[in-house]
Design an enzyme around this catalytic site. Structure first.
Site, PDB file in Angstrom:
ATOM      1  CG  ASN A  11      -4.294 -15.722  38.429  1.00 24.04           C
ATOM      2  OD1 ASN A  11      -4.042 -16.092  37.281  1.00 24.04           O
ATOM      3  ND2 ASN A  11      -5.513 -15.706  38.909  1.00 24.04           N
ATOM      4  CG  ASP A  13      -5.918 -17.436  35.490  1.00 27.62           C
ATOM      5  OD1 ASP A  13      -5.501 -18.554  35.833  1.00 27.62           O
ATOM      6  OD2 ASP A  13      -6.890 -16.864  36.021  1.00 27.62           O
ATOM      7  CG  HIS A  14      -4.264 -12.966  32.341  1.00 33.43           C
ATOM      8  ND1 HIS A  14      -5.374 -13.221  31.561  1.00 33.43           N
ATOM      9  CD2 HIS A  14      -4.730 -12.583  33.551  1.00 33.43           C
ATOM     10  CE1 HIS A  14      -6.468 -12.967  32.270  1.00 33.43           C
ATOM     11  NE2 HIS A  14      -6.107 -12.582  33.482  1.00 33.43           N
ATOM     12  CG  HIS A  47     -10.671 -18.634  37.168  1.00 36.10           C
ATOM     13  ND1 HIS A  47     -11.291 -17.412  37.117  1.00 36.10           N
ATOM     14  CD2 HIS A  47     -11.665 -19.560  37.190  1.00 36.10           C
ATOM     15  CE1 HIS A  47     -12.609 -17.592  37.116  1.00 36.10           C
ATOM     16  NE2 HIS A  47     -12.859 -18.888  37.148  1.00 36.10           N
ATOM     17  NE  ARG A  49     -13.642 -16.863  32.913  1.00 34.13           N
ATOM     18  CZ  ARG A  49     -13.987 -15.822  33.671  1.00 34.13           C
ATOM     19  NH1 ARG A  49     -13.090 -15.213  34.414  1.00 34.13           N
ATOM     20  NH2 ARG A  49     -15.221 -15.377  33.674  1.00 34.13           N
ATOM     21  NE  ARG A  53     -13.000 -16.123  29.338  1.00 39.36           N
ATOM     22  CZ  ARG A  53     -13.789 -15.164  29.831  1.00 39.36           C
ATOM     23  NH1 ARG A  53     -13.264 -14.052  30.283  1.00 39.36           N
ATOM     24  NH2 ARG A  53     -15.086 -15.321  29.872  1.00 39.36           N
ATOM     25  CG  HIS A  54      -7.452 -17.812  31.393  1.00 39.80           C
ATOM     26  ND1 HIS A  54      -7.778 -18.657  32.413  1.00 39.80           N
ATOM     27  CD2 HIS A  54      -8.077 -16.635  31.661  1.00 39.80           C
ATOM     28  CE1 HIS A  54      -8.560 -18.030  33.267  1.00 39.80           C
ATOM     29  NE2 HIS A  54      -8.781 -16.805  32.848  1.00 39.80           N
ATOM     30  CD  GLU A  74      -8.655 -17.247  41.027  1.00 39.42           C
ATOM     31  OE1 GLU A  74      -9.139 -16.959  39.916  1.00 39.42           O
ATOM     32  OE2 GLU A  74      -7.898 -16.508  41.638  1.00 39.42           O
ATOM     33  CB  THR A 105     -13.715 -12.700  38.721  1.00 40.31           C
ATOM     34  OG1 THR A 105     -13.085 -13.827  38.122  1.00 40.31           O
ATOM     35  CG2 THR A 105     -14.771 -13.165  39.695  1.00 40.31           C
ATOM     36  CD  GLU A 155      -8.477 -14.019  46.581  1.00 38.73           C
ATOM     37  OE1 GLU A 155      -8.160 -15.214  46.755  1.00 38.73           O
ATOM     38  OE2 GLU A 155      -8.131 -13.367  45.578  1.00 38.73           O
ATOM     39  CG  HIS A 194      -9.977  -8.860  40.521  1.00 33.49           C
ATOM     40  ND1 HIS A 194     -10.058  -7.834  39.620  1.00 33.49           N
ATOM     41  CD2 HIS A 194     -10.364  -9.975  39.869  1.00 33.49           C
ATOM     42  CE1 HIS A 194     -10.509  -8.320  38.470  1.00 33.49           C
ATOM     43  NE2 HIS A 194     -10.697  -9.613  38.585  1.00 33.49           N
ATOM     44  N   GLY A 195      -6.766  -7.069  40.486  1.00 30.86           N
ATOM     45  CA  GLY A 195      -6.367  -5.757  39.996  1.00 30.86           C
ATOM     46  C   GLY A 195      -5.162  -5.142  40.688  1.00 30.86           C
TER      47      GLY A 195
END
Ligand code: PXP
Length: 250
Positions: A11, A13-14, A47, A49, A53-54, A74, A105, A155, A194-195
């Site tokens: 992912n 996104d960041h 993702h 959004r 935001r990203h 996503e 999320t 998922e 996630h995480g």
């Protein structure tokens, strides 16, 4: 049972979060996606959004045009996102719950409570040849709802498993294991994410019916210290080790 091959979706996104902190073009998430491909990722996840935001719309255009790996988009279950997915036709779409005030999320989609809203979207995405997954909590009720909705993939949200420690983490792991076994039993392809980090990925990767992990934030953070290529390669190796160890003991 013999574990199925385990895919890694990176992912990105960041990378876009950091770019957007200053505006402009650097760092470029598409460059990160290309690096992820070279480092052994099996897919790219992004993702889009509602508040952008990203990842931006232009990022999705470029990911579709410039990346050979399958894209997992996503998306919130909104008409706007449905239109975007149907226009781009990515390999996969993962429907996630989305609230503007959340940082990430939080919690899974209420597939059971939103049946009437989700059913036509899943039908349209599937009819366009997009593999639909639902991002849900590891619960039998949500898995049954995903099955009833006709989604081929779920998922499982690993956020809580990653956040807690000790006995609580073991308890969460057990919940994910049971859910992943039940998913296979009712004919759903099972992913998780996630995480996840170097510390938490092993026990999840060892669950034989989970076939894809989607990992982002930790990898991008780790890239600050040792580079993105090395972070992805190490994650891939930890996943493969956990899978192999499980195969030997099976
Ligand atoms: N899977 C889903 C459905 C997500 O929404 C996210 C976060 O965007 C991830 C996986 C990746 O989570 P993380 O960035 O914490 O690795």
């Amino acid at each position: 049972m013999k574990p199925l091959p385990l895919r890694l979706g990176v992912n990105i996104d960041h990378v876009a979060t950091i770019r957007n902190a200053r505006g402009g073009r650097h760092p470029d998430p598409i460059r990160a996606a290309k690096m992820a491909a070279a480092a052994g990722a099996d897919g790219i996840t992004a993702h889009l959004r509602e508040d952008r935001r990203h990842i931006s719309d232009a990022d999705i255009d470029r990911l579709m045009a410039e990346i050979d790996l399958p894209l997992n988009l996503e998306m919130a279950a909104t008409d706007e996102m449905l239109g975007i997915a149907l226009r781009h036709k990515p390999h996969a779409a993962c429907i996630v719950p989305e609230r503007r005030e959340e940082r990430t999320t939080e919690g899974g989609l209420d597939a059971a409570g939103q049946y009437d809203h989700l059913a036509p979207m899943i039908r349209q995405l599937s009819a366009a040849g997009i593999r639909v997954s639902l991002f849900i909590e590891p619960s039998k009720q949500q898995l049954d709802a995903a099955k009833a909705l006709g989604a081929p993939v779920v998922e499982l949200h690993t956020g809580r498993y990653c956040e807690v420690d000790g006995a609580a983490r073991q308890g969460e792991l057990e919940r994910i294991r049971e859910a992943a076994a039940y998913a296979a039993e009712i004919g759903l392809e099972c992913h998780a994410g996630h995480g996840l980090s170097f510390e938490t990925v092993g026990p999840i990767a060892a669950i034989p019916t989970i076939v894809e992990l989607n990992i982002g934030h930790f990898l991008i953070g780790e890239a600050i210290f040792g580079g993105l290529d090395g972070a992805i390669r190490r994650m891939r190796a930890l996943m493969d080790d956990a899978r192999g160890a499980k195969a030997l003991s099976a």
